[in-house]
Design an enzyme around this catalytic site. Structure first.
Site, short mmCIF file in Angstrom:
data_model
loop_
_atom_site.label_atom_id
_atom_site.label_comp_id
_atom_site.label_asym_id
_atom_site.label_seq_id
_atom_site.Cartn_x
_atom_site.Cartn_y
_atom_site.Cartn_z
N ASP A 1 0.63 -0.88 0.10
CA ASP A 1 -0.05 0.06 0.68
C ASP A 1 1.46 1.12 0.03
O ASP A 1 0.75 2.13 -0.74
CB ASP A 1 -1.34 -0.32 1.02
CG ASP A 1 -2.56 -1.39 1.01
OD1 ASP A 1 -2.01 -1.93 -0.34
OD2 ASP A 1 -2.86 -1.36 2.31
N ALA A 2 1.98 1.26 0.84
CA ALA A 2 2.93 2.21 0.72
C ALA A 2 3.82 2.39 -0.41
O ALA A 2 3.51 3.90 -0.32
CB ALA A 2 4.21 1.89 1.72
N GLU A 3 3.89 1.75 -1.18
CA GLU A 3 4.54 1.95 -2.67
C GLU A 3 3.07 2.33 -3.25
O GLU A 3 3.81 2.81 -3.81
CB GLU A 3 4.97 0.38 -3.04
CG GLU A 3 5.54 0.43 -4.93
CD GLU A 3 6.71 1.19 -4.84
OE1 GLU A 3 7.77 1.36 -3.75
OE2 GLU A 3 7.17 1.65 -5.47
N SER B 1 -33.94 -7.76 -15.56
CA SER B 1 -33.86 -7.93 -14.31
C SER B 1 -34.24 -9.74 -14.92
O SER B 1 -33.86 -10.29 -16.33
CB SER B 1 -35.13 -7.82 -14.34
OG SER B 1 -36.42 -7.66 -14.47
N LEU B 2 -34.10 -10.33 -13.83
CA LEU B 2 -34.15 -11.51 -14.01
C LEU B 2 -35.13 -12.59 -13.36
O LEU B 2 -36.08 -11.97 -12.54
CB LEU B 2 -32.93 -12.63 -13.41
CG LEU B 2 -31.74 -12.57 -14.05
CD1 LEU B 2 -30.56 -12.35 -12.86
CD2 LEU B 2 -31.13 -12.82 -15.37
N GLU C 1 -23.29 -18.47 -12.00
CA GLU C 1 -22.71 -17.19 -11.33
C GLU C 1 -23.34 -16.98 -9.88
O GLU C 1 -24.19 -16.94 -9.75
CB GLU C 1 -22.79 -16.03 -11.93
CG GLU C 1 -22.08 -15.98 -13.50
CD GLU C 1 -22.17 -15.17 -14.46
OE1 GLU C 1 -23.35 -13.62 -13.38
OE2 GLU C 1 -22.34 -15.12 -15.21
N LYS D 1 -25.11 -14.27 -7.59
CA LYS D 1 -25.66 -13.32 -7.57
C LYS D 1 -25.18 -11.93 -6.16
O LYS D 1 -25.71 -12.27 -5.10
CB LYS D 1 -27.36 -13.75 -7.66
CG LYS D 1 -28.07 -12.43 -7.56
CD LYS D 1 -30.09 -13.23 -7.62
CE LYS D 1 -30.99 -12.09 -8.70
NZ LYS D 1 -30.99 -10.43 -7.71
N ASP E 1 -25.22 -8.81 -4.63
CA ASP E 1 -26.30 -8.39 -3.99
C ASP E 1 -25.58 -7.08 -3.92
O ASP E 1 -25.53 -6.38 -2.22
CB ASP E 1 -26.97 -9.26 -2.02
CG ASP E 1 -28.17 -8.53 -1.61
OD1 ASP E 1 -28.75 -7.63 -1.83
OD2 ASP E 1 -28.06 -8.84 -0.16
N ARG F 1 -29.59 1.39 -12.91
CA ARG F 1 -29.96 0.92 -14.09
C ARG F 1 -31.43 1.26 -13.74
O ARG F 1 -32.25 1.66 -14.96
CB ARG F 1 -30.49 -0.79 -13.18
CG ARG F 1 -31.42 -1.46 -13.84
CD ARG F 1 -31.39 -2.98 -13.45
NE ARG F 1 -32.57 -3.65 -14.27
CZ ARG F 1 -33.45 -3.50 -13.99
NH1 ARG F 1 -34.22 -3.05 -13.04
NH2 ARG F 1 -34.83 -4.51 -14.09
N TYR G 1 -21.10 -8.96 -14.71
CA TYR G 1 -21.70 -10.13 -15.17
C TYR G 1 -21.67 -10.22 -16.26
O TYR G 1 -22.90 -11.27 -17.15
CB TYR G 1 -22.29 -10.49 -14.10
CG TYR G 1 -23.03 -9.70 -14.18
CD1 TYR G 1 -24.08 -8.76 -14.92
CD2 TYR G 1 -23.28 -8.79 -12.51
CE1 TYR G 1 -25.58 -8.42 -13.81
CE2 TYR G 1 -24.68 -8.06 -12.09
CZ TYR G 1 -25.15 -7.16 -13.25
OH TYR G 1 -26.28 -6.39 -13.36
N LYS H 1 -26.80 -18.68 -16.66
CA LYS H 1 -26.93 -18.32 -18.22
C LYS H 1 -26.73 -19.08 -18.79
O LYS H 1 -25.73 -20.31 -19.02
CB LYS H 1 -26.08 -17.34 -17.94
CG LYS H 1 -26.66 -16.35 -17.06
CD LYS H 1 -25.83 -14.87 -17.04
CE LYS H 1 -25.57 -13.76 -15.92
NZ LYS H 1 -25.45 -13.04 -15.60
N LYS I 1 -32.84 -17.99 -5.77
CA LYS I 1 -32.46 -16.81 -4.62
C LYS I 1 -31.64 -18.38 -3.82
O LYS I 1 -32.73 -19.53 -3.81
CB LYS I 1 -33.60 -16.26 -4.79
CG LYS I 1 -33.89 -15.33 -5.89
CD LYS I 1 -33.34 -14.28 -5.19
CE LYS I 1 -34.05 -13.82 -4.01
NZ LYS I 1 -33.76 -11.90 -4.43
N CYS J 1 -38.52 -6.05 38.83
CA CYS J 1 -38.44 -7.42 38.68
C CYS J 1 -39.63 -7.45 37.64
O CYS J 1 -40.75 -7.89 38.74
CB CYS J 1 -38.18 -8.10 39.01
SG CYS J 1 -37.83 -10.09 38.74
N CYS K 1 -40.67 -11.21 39.58
CA CYS K 1 -41.10 -11.85 40.71
C CYS K 1 -41.48 -10.27 41.78
O CYS K 1 -41.94 -10.07 43.04
CB CYS K 1 -39.64 -12.30 42.15
SG CYS K 1 -38.34 -11.22 41.85
N CYS L 1 -32.26 -7.94 38.74
CA CYS L 1 -33.50 -8.28 40.01
C CYS L 1 -32.13 -8.27 41.47
O CYS L 1 -31.20 -9.20 40.82
CB CYS L 1 -33.92 -9.16 39.32
SG CYS L 1 -34.47 -10.42 41.04
N CYS M 1 -36.18 -15.02 43.22
CA CYS M 1 -37.00 -14.57 42.15
C CYS M 1 -37.15 -16.04 41.35
O CYS M 1 -36.38 -16.95 40.54
CB CYS M 1 -36.25 -13.96 41.80
SG CYS M 1 -36.08 -13.49 39.89
#
Ligand code: IVH
Length: 693
Positions: free
Chosen positions: A36-38, A85-86, A122, A124, A126, A145, A234, A304, A328, A425, A428, A443, A449
């Site tokens: 990450d630093a590089e 859509s599907l 594949e 699905k 979310d 969409r 996809y 598909k 699903k 309580c 009791c 309590c 109790c």
């Protein structure tokens, strides 16, 4: 251009290429080659160069991922090719029927030479569906969409996603390419982001999907740039060559996705070729089992037809293709009404709020209630009675109320307040207390109790305690409610005939239970101690106490100082044990158990265990008969340590004449103070009453 400017330009374009390539390795190949630093260093160099030459900054520079200026509103975009859509399926029969329909159509068209349909399966995702438009390899447009025909222009936001290439790579970049895919957030990124939001007092999100949608629909792209969004492709929309003709370089869906990957796009991972319904259902089972271990949420899988010619023949119904279907999983999250918040009383008297829900089917079961942990948790989540709430049940974990859907509030919701709603309580009627600095209201009635009594009995009968098989929570409930059983000792007077009169109790199971109760009359001392349910006395502490003292009487009689000698027993545990045995009714339970014939068996002390093992002692002042050295030697011989300064970790301060500041410090910290006789008692007495070492 001067030679120096020429060099700078070259350096600029080299930096852009390097950064884009590192993004691709990270997001597409999932195999970064720099730290990450590089990466940050390269980006800093680029920003510096661009600051010196603002006229060279282009929209496809990786520097632009920090986000452009805010918009007043999103423009609209008409999709060149509709975003569909599907159809959804839930049951295996639906998938078998889908496969038969597909196979039938293709057979008639002469497109099923092998008799079985080849699919690509594949995940699905979310998340949020988006379309990315590349012209001459450059990202020129990104859109949501919308209604499938017209979406919103989110180009400035999409540019901030590092997994979205600003330029495509390789030799076969088409003149126009629309890529379809999903923007999402991993669960780990989501948790991290929510924590940061909460720490800044900013709005938190209920789930990764809402967080992804909310982040993508920001009018200020600089905010989107700070959100950890990812993109997976996809599918595709329009694909045109230089002459404006529609072209697809490959005849199969799977090969098309591979091609998108080669152009530098992150493509749906986990995709797999499958043959026929059996292949699809096997994929569904595999992914369903692995679902909780994926880094992001998926709400199902998508099948598909692989052959694109076959897809064309199959065509569409309404807004969904006939060549694809979504299978699903049972939803892990649902929204339902929080009808009330009840309070349950636990073994230690803790009042635990439990959300009462309008029954909802989630994670494969019907959920009617979910724990809310404690009052602070309810406040933190701002859950109110009457709210519509998101309920989550993932895998086998217990259902959880994630948070309220604030947009659906009517104003009639009621804020939960333990103090005013439960001044006593609920079981009791005894007083309750919430010690300062603690999140839990309790309590105060202890075993008076009935709720605590039931939980205590259930705990005492459990495997780690007296291990009484056949004594379940339903029976305990009936035994306590009928007034037949008040304490642990009462269990030992139950007869099989009497037990057989309880619901669902045959004579045989009643006899087995009486036998099991009888067997528990000779428990190892440590298990009996554990069974008493003393706060802070778990399995290990119970074992240490049993070994050290050897009998229940010795423990009942032990002072706090004597208890502190036991390894791992600190002031909190010692005080808790003392408090327990100083209550008359707890001592009565012990006497009653003995009267009922319960005799615990002492456990052997391992050879070599020393009375002061792990304890630190501080000496101060002049002792009447022992010199400093003698006292130190005796403490070391008993396994203890001697320290020169008093802290919370100090077990005892042994004080003689003219003791100074250490004595004051000990008093201030609540460290027990002994005189010379106390020290001697500590060194010799601890095993009195215990079995020989
Ligand atoms: S294909 C012509 N594949 O599901 C087919 N959609 O109900 C169009 N989705 O709006 C969609 N993962 O947001 C496809 N692997 C995947 C998907 C996927 C998630 C979403 C997508 C779409 C919705 C359709």
């Amino acid at each position: 251009m001067s030679p120096a400017a020429g060099d700078a330009r070259q350096r600029l374009s080299a930096l852009r290429e390097q950064i884009a390539e590192h993004n691709r390795r990270y997001y597409v190949e999932d195999a970064p080659t720099v730290s990450d630093a590089e990466y940050d260093r390269l980006m800093a160099d680029l920003l510096e160069l661009e600051a010196a030459h603002p006229e060279w900054v282009t929209a496809d520079s990786p520097s632009q991922r920090v986000g452009a200026a805010p918009l007043d509103a999103f423009g609209t975009v008409r999709h060149a090719v509709r975003m569909l859509s599907l159809g959804n399926a839930f049951e295996p029969q639906d998938i078998e029927a889908f496969d038969e329909r597909v196979a039938g159509t293709l057979r008639e068209a002469g497109l099923l030479p092998q008799g079985v349909v080849e699919y690509v399966a594949e995940y699905k995702f979310d998340g949020v569906a988006v379309s990315l438009r590349y012209e001459d390899g450059r990202l020129v447009l990104a859109a949501t969409r919308g209604d499938g025909q017209v979406g919103e222009d989110i180009t400035a936001n999409a540019r901030t996603l590092r997994s979205v290439p600003l330029r495509l790579r390789g030799p076969d970049v088409p003149a126009v390419l629309e890529v379809r895919g999903e923007v999402l957030m991993t669960r780990a990124d989501f948790d991290r982001m929510n924590q940061a939001q909460a720490a800044h007092g900013d709005k938190t999100f209920v789930n990764p999907r809402n967080a992804a949608a909310g982040s993508l629909r920001q009018l200020d792209p600089r905010i989107t740039a700070t959100r950890p969004l990812r993109f997976f492709a996809y599918g595709w929309g329009q694909v045109l060559d230089e002459a404006g003709r529609e072209v697809l370089p490959h005849g199969r869906h799977g090969a098309m996705l591979d091609w998108l990957g080669a152009l530098g796009l992150p493509v749906s991972p986990g995709r797999r070729p499958c043959r026929g319904a059996a292949g699809l259902l096997a994929f569904y089972a595999d992914i369903g089992a692995a679902r909780a271990t994926l880094p992001y949420d998926i709400d199902g899988v998508v099948y598909k037809v692989d052959d694109l010619k076959s897809q064309e023949v199959l065509g569409f119904v309404a807004r969904a293709p006939r060549f694809a279907i979504a299978h699903k999983f049972p939803a892990q999250e649902e929204t339902t009404r929080l009808e009330g918040i009840d309070v349950q009383v636990g073994r230690t008297g803790a009042l635990t709020p439990v959300g009462r829900l309008r029954p909802v089917f989630v994670g494969g079961v019907t959920v009617t209630n979910a724990t809310l942990h404690n009052e602070d948790e309810i406040r933190r989540k701002d859950v109110r009675i009457g709210d519509m709430v998101v309920v989550r049940r993932a895998g086998d974990v217990i259902p959880e109320i994630v948070g309220p859907v604030e947009a659906l509030r009517t104003g009639a919701e009621v804020v939960f307040d333990m103090g005013t709603m439960y001044p006593a309580c609920p079981v009791c009627g005894s007083a309750v207390e919430r010690p300062e600095g603690e999140a839990i209201t309790r309590c105060t009635a202890g075993l008076f109790c009935p709720a605590q009594r039931k939980q205590t009995l259930w705990y005492a009968a459990s495997r780690k305690a007296l291990d009484i098989e056949g004594l379940g929570d339903k029976l305990i409930e009936q035994l306590v409610d009928s007034g037949r059983v008040h304490t642990l000792a009462d269990l030992y007077s139950l007869g099989e005939l009497e037990l057989s009169t309880y619901p669902r109790m045959g004579l045989k199971s009643a006899a087995n239970l009486v036998e099991a109760i009888g067997q528990s009359r000779r428990p190892p001392l440590s298990r009996l101690l554990y069974a008493l349910g003393i706060r802070h006395v778990g399995e290990t502490t119970a074992r240490d106490l049993a070994r050290h003292f050897g009998s229940i009487d010795a423990i009942v009689a032990a002072s706090e100082d004597e208890l502190l000698v036991v390894p791992e027993v600190g002031p909190v545990v010692a005080a808790s044990i003392r408090r327990f045995f100083s209550e008359a009714h707890n001592r009565e339970v012990i006497a009653d158990l003995r009267a009922a014939g319960v005799e615990p068996v002492a456990e052997a002390v391992p050879v070599g265990e020393k009375p002061l093992a792990g304890k630190t002692v501080v000496l101060t002042g002049t002792l009447p008969s022992l010199s400093r050295d003698e006292a130190t030697r005796m403490i070391l011989a008993a396994g203890g340590k001697v320290s020169g300064s008093v802290s919370r970790k100090t077990a005892w301060v042994v004080a003689g004449d003219e003791a100074g500041s250490k004595l004051a410090k000990a008093a201030e910290l609540g460290v027990p103070i002994l005189d010379e006789d106390g020290l001697k008692a500590l060194l010799s007495a601890p095993r009195a009453g215990g079995p020989p070492a």
